[in-house]
Design a protein around this motif. Structure first.
Motif, PDB file in Angstrom:
ATOM      1  N   ILE A 129      -8.158   9.906   1.884  1.00 59.32           N
ATOM      2  CA  ILE A 129      -7.559   9.545   3.168  1.00 59.32           C
ATOM      3  C   ILE A 129      -7.413   8.040   3.329  1.00 59.32           C
ATOM      4  N   HIS A 130      -8.278   7.255   2.637  1.00 62.66           N
ATOM      5  CA  HIS A 130      -8.225   5.793   2.768  1.00 62.66           C
ATOM      6  C   HIS A 130      -6.942   5.220   2.152  1.00 62.66           C
ATOM      7  N   LEU A 131      -6.370   5.909   1.159  1.00 59.77           N
ATOM      8  CA  LEU A 131      -5.123   5.434   0.561  1.00 59.77           C
ATOM      9  C   LEU A 131      -3.962   5.507   1.544  1.00 59.77           C
ATOM     10  N   LYS A 132      -4.091   6.365   2.529  1.00 58.15           N
ATOM     11  CA  LYS A 132      -3.034   6.498   3.532  1.00 58.15           C
ATOM     12  C   LYS A 132      -3.306   5.651   4.771  1.00 58.15           C
ATOM     13  N   LYS A 133      -4.575   5.528   5.141  1.00 61.58           N
ATOM     14  CA  LYS A 133      -4.916   4.771   6.346  1.00 61.58           C
ATOM     15  C   LYS A 133      -4.980   3.270   6.091  1.00 61.58           C
ATOM     16  N   ASN A 134      -5.368   2.890   4.863  1.00 56.27           N
ATOM     17  CA  ASN A 134      -5.538   1.470   4.542  1.00 56.27           C
ATOM     18  C   ASN A 134      -4.915   1.202   3.173  1.00 56.27           C
ATOM     19  N   ASN A 135      -3.593   1.345   3.105  1.00 53.26           N
ATOM     20  CA  ASN A 135      -2.904   1.277   1.822  1.00 53.26           C
ATOM     21  C   ASN A 135      -2.664  -0.175   1.415  1.00 53.26           C
ATOM     22  N   ILE A 136      -3.339  -0.602   0.346  1.00 51.43           N
ATOM     23  CA  ILE A 136      -3.262  -1.989  -0.112  1.00 51.43           C
ATOM     24  C   ILE A 136      -1.844  -2.334  -0.563  1.00 51.43           C
ATOM     25  N   PHE A 137      -1.173  -1.393  -1.232  1.00 50.35           N
ATOM     26  CA  PHE A 137       0.193  -1.633  -1.681  1.00 50.35           C
ATOM     27  C   PHE A 137       1.076  -2.043  -0.505  1.00 50.35           C
ATOM     28  N   ILE A 138       1.027  -1.278   0.571  1.00 55.21           N
ATOM     29  CA  ILE A 138       1.897  -1.549   1.728  1.00 55.21           C
ATOM     30  C   ILE A 138       1.518  -2.864   2.399  1.00 55.21           C
ATOM     31  N   GLN A 139       0.226  -3.167   2.445  1.00 52.19           N
ATOM     32  CA  GLN A 139      -0.200  -4.440   3.038  1.00 52.19           C
ATOM     33  C   GLN A 139       0.373  -5.628   2.263  1.00 52.19           C
ATOM     34  N   ILE A 140       0.262  -5.577   0.941  1.00 53.29           N
ATOM     35  CA  ILE A 140       0.783  -6.668   0.115  1.00 53.29           C
ATOM     36  C   ILE A 140       2.303  -6.710   0.184  1.00 53.29           C
ATOM     37  N   PHE A 141       2.941  -5.541   0.086  1.00 52.70           N
ATOM     38  CA  PHE A 141       4.402  -5.475   0.163  1.00 52.70           C
ATOM     39  C   PHE A 141       4.903  -6.107   1.456  1.00 52.70           C
ATOM     40  N   ASN A 142       4.335  -5.706   2.582  1.00 52.01           N
ATOM     41  CA  ASN A 142       4.805  -6.224   3.877  1.00 52.01           C
ATOM     42  C   ASN A 142       4.579  -7.724   3.990  1.00 52.01           C
ATOM     43  N   GLU A 143       3.442  -8.188   3.517  1.00 51.06           N
ATOM     44  CA  GLU A 143       3.133  -9.620   3.587  1.00 51.06           C
ATOM     45  C   GLU A 143       4.161 -10.442   2.806  1.00 51.06           C
ATOM     46  N   ILE A 144       4.469 -10.021   1.603  1.00 49.97           N
ATOM     47  CA  ILE A 144       5.398 -10.779   0.764  1.00 49.97           C
ATOM     48  C   ILE A 144       6.835 -10.570   1.217  1.00 49.97           C
ATOM     49  N   TYR A 145       7.180  -9.353   1.601  1.00 48.50           N
ATOM     50  CA  TYR A 145       8.546  -9.085   2.073  1.00 48.50           C
ATOM     51  C   TYR A 145       8.878  -9.939   3.297  1.00 48.50           C
ATOM     52  N   GLN A 146       7.947 -10.017   4.234  1.00 51.83           N
ATOM     53  CA  GLN A 146       8.187 -10.818   5.435  1.00 51.83           C
ATOM     54  C   GLN A 146       8.267 -12.305   5.107  1.00 51.83           C
ATOM     55  N   LYS A 147       7.464 -12.743   4.154  1.00 46.00           N
ATOM     56  CA  LYS A 147       7.499 -14.142   3.744  1.00 46.00           C
ATOM     57  C   LYS A 147       8.837 -14.494   3.085  1.00 46.00           C
ATOM     58  N   LEU A 148       9.347 -13.577   2.247  1.00 44.38           N
ATOM     59  CA  LEU A 148      10.585 -13.839   1.517  1.00 44.38           C
ATOM     60  C   LEU A 148      11.828 -13.654   2.379  1.00 44.38           C
ATOM     61  N   SER A 149      11.827 -12.602   3.177  1.00 44.89           N
ATOM     62  CA  SER A 149      13.041 -12.247   3.926  1.00 44.89           C
ATOM     63  C   SER A 149      13.035 -12.753   5.360  1.00 44.89           C
ATOM     64  N   GLY A 150      11.855 -13.061   5.875  1.00 45.11           N
ATOM     65  CA  GLY A 150      11.752 -13.458   7.268  1.00 45.11           C
ATOM     66  C   GLY A 150      11.966 -12.308   8.221  1.00 45.11           C
ATOM     67  N   GLN A 151      11.877 -11.070   7.722  1.00 44.75           N
ATOM     68  CA  GLN A 151      12.150  -9.894   8.546  1.00 44.75           C
ATOM     69  C   GLN A 151      10.989  -8.911   8.499  1.00 44.75           C
ATOM     70  N   LYS A 152      10.947  -8.073   9.522  1.00 40.31           N
ATOM     71  CA  LYS A 152      10.034  -6.933   9.546  1.00 40.31           C
ATOM     72  C   LYS A 152      10.877  -5.668   9.616  1.00 40.31           C
ATOM     73  N   ASN A 153      10.906  -4.947   8.514  1.00 36.38           N
ATOM     74  CA  ASN A 153      11.699  -3.717   8.440  1.00 36.38           C
ATOM     75  C   ASN A 153      10.805  -2.523   8.142  1.00 36.38           C
ATOM     76  N   HIS A 154      11.370  -1.338   8.357  1.00 32.63           N
ATOM     77  CA  HIS A 154      10.649  -0.108   8.066  1.00 32.63           C
ATOM     78  C   HIS A 154      11.068   0.437   6.706  1.00 32.63           C
ATOM     79  N   PHE A 155      10.080   1.005   5.993  1.00 32.29           N
ATOM     80  CA  PHE A 155      10.354   1.568   4.678  1.00 32.29           C
ATOM     81  C   PHE A 155       9.603   2.888   4.523  1.00 32.29           C
ATOM     82  N   ARG A 156      10.162   3.726   3.666  1.00 30.57           N
ATOM     83  CA  ARG A 156       9.453   4.933   3.237  1.00 30.57           C
ATOM     84  C   ARG A 156       8.964   4.701   1.817  1.00 30.57           C
ATOM     85  N   PHE A 157       7.682   4.929   1.608  1.00 30.66           N
ATOM     86  CA  PHE A 157       7.066   4.743   0.294  1.00 30.66           C
ATOM     87  C   PHE A 157       6.624   6.104  -0.250  1.00 30.66           C
ATOM     88  N   ILE A 158       6.999   6.377  -1.483  1.00 34.43           N
ATOM     89  CA  ILE A 158       6.573   7.601  -2.152  1.00 34.43           C
ATOM     90  C   ILE A 158       5.805   7.199  -3.410  1.00 34.43           C
TER      91      ILE A 158
END
Length: 292
Positions: free
Chosen positions: A49-78
């Motif tokens: 359950i921790h992989l879904k509640k505290n997903n490190i991949f998504i945390q890192i992805f969002n941090e870098i995506y926002q830094k590079l793009s200057g945007q906050k967007n929604h994504f579906r991850f599989i």
């Protein structure tokens, strides 16, 4: 987009925090732009359950995506996880590398492996796993002034990795706590010389010398005491045509290198001896991560 990130085996005996190689076992990540954020996980860790509640991949992805793009967007991850968790096969590094690559690609930035490698160093302070996950093959790396310098060598097609995977996990942080606080000069020289010699063996394809080169006095014995059966795994592997046999990362998996022609013999012997352990035969990966 779809990203494939390989498993890795690090240290390779004496090469603590600097040597690693890439294995033909991949985590698969699909990323789609979406109206709402969501994720699904299958394979290894799907019931965690921790992989879904505290997903490190998504945390890192969002941090870098926002830094590079200057945007906050929604994504579906599989996520399709094929790399065992907490078994010394680079699952954490695969997560970090995949997240960074995904963020760069979804932001429209050019994927440059050197840039990805140095970005990954912000999340994984030593390069033994992240470098082969990015570059593929056998990789020797150093870090100087927060920059990674790596030399890569493709691994021969006639070699295979046999991975012995116990049920027991070994937490990397706890495993490091078992390491000695002080080392003798003779043990330091031993590991420096063997690590250098092992690197030369891979570069020059002197595989018959790897059993000698892969000896270690820094970390393996201390870590293997947490699962004493691993001593027998290593001894038995070397007695049955393994070119080398080392603790994979911090464990608990064990990595053995064998010639392709000896695979069936080796697996038969290991399966008979260690029927309670999972045993996988893998090709090596010489590409590193891929975007499909």
């Amino acid at each position: 987009m779809k990203i494939l990130v390989p498993a890795t085996s690090a240290n390779l005996g004496p090469g603590f925090d600097c040597l690693g190689l890439s294995l033909g076992l991949f985590n698969e990540i699909e990323i789609y732009k979406s109206n709402v954020s969501s994720l699904s996980v299958s394979g290894e860790g799907s019931d965690n359950i921790h992989l879904k509640k505290n997903n490190i991949f998504i945390q890192i992805f969002n941090e870098i995506y926002q830094k590079l793009s200057g945007q906050k967007n929604h994504f579906r991850f599989i996520f399709k996880n094929n790399i065992p968790l907490s078994r010394g096969l680079g699952s954490s590094s695969a997560t970090i590398v995949g997240a960074i690559v995904g963020a760069y690609a979804m932001s429209g930035f050019k994927i440059e492996k050197e840039k990805i490698l140095n970005e990954a160093l912000n999340y994984e302070t030593h390069p033994d796993n992240i470098a082969p996950a990015i570059l593929g093959g056998f990789v020797c790396s150093i870090v100087e002034e927060n920059k990674v310098y790596s030399i890569k060598k493709d691994i021969d097609e006639n070699l295979r990795a046999i991975i012995v995977i116990p049920d027991a996990i070994m937490n990397t942080e706890q495993s490091r706590e078992a390491l000695p606080a002080n080392l003798s000069l003779s043990d330091c020289v031993f590991n420096l010389s063997h690590s250098s010699f092992l690197t030369a063996c891979f570069l020059e394809k002197k595989y018959e010398l790897l059993a000698l080169a892969s000896k270690d006095k820094l970390h393996q014995m201390q870590r293997m005491k947490n699962l004493p059966e691993l001593f027998e795994v290593q001894k038995f592997a070397l007695e049955n045509k393994a070119l080398m046999s080392t603790l994979s990362g911090s464990g608990s998996s064990f990595f053995s290198l064998v010639y392709k022609e000896n695979v069936n013999f080796f697996i038969q012997k290991m399966t008979q001896k260690f029927s309670n352990f999972r045993i996988e035969c893998l090709e090596f990966d010489n590409k590193g991560f891929e975007i499909c």
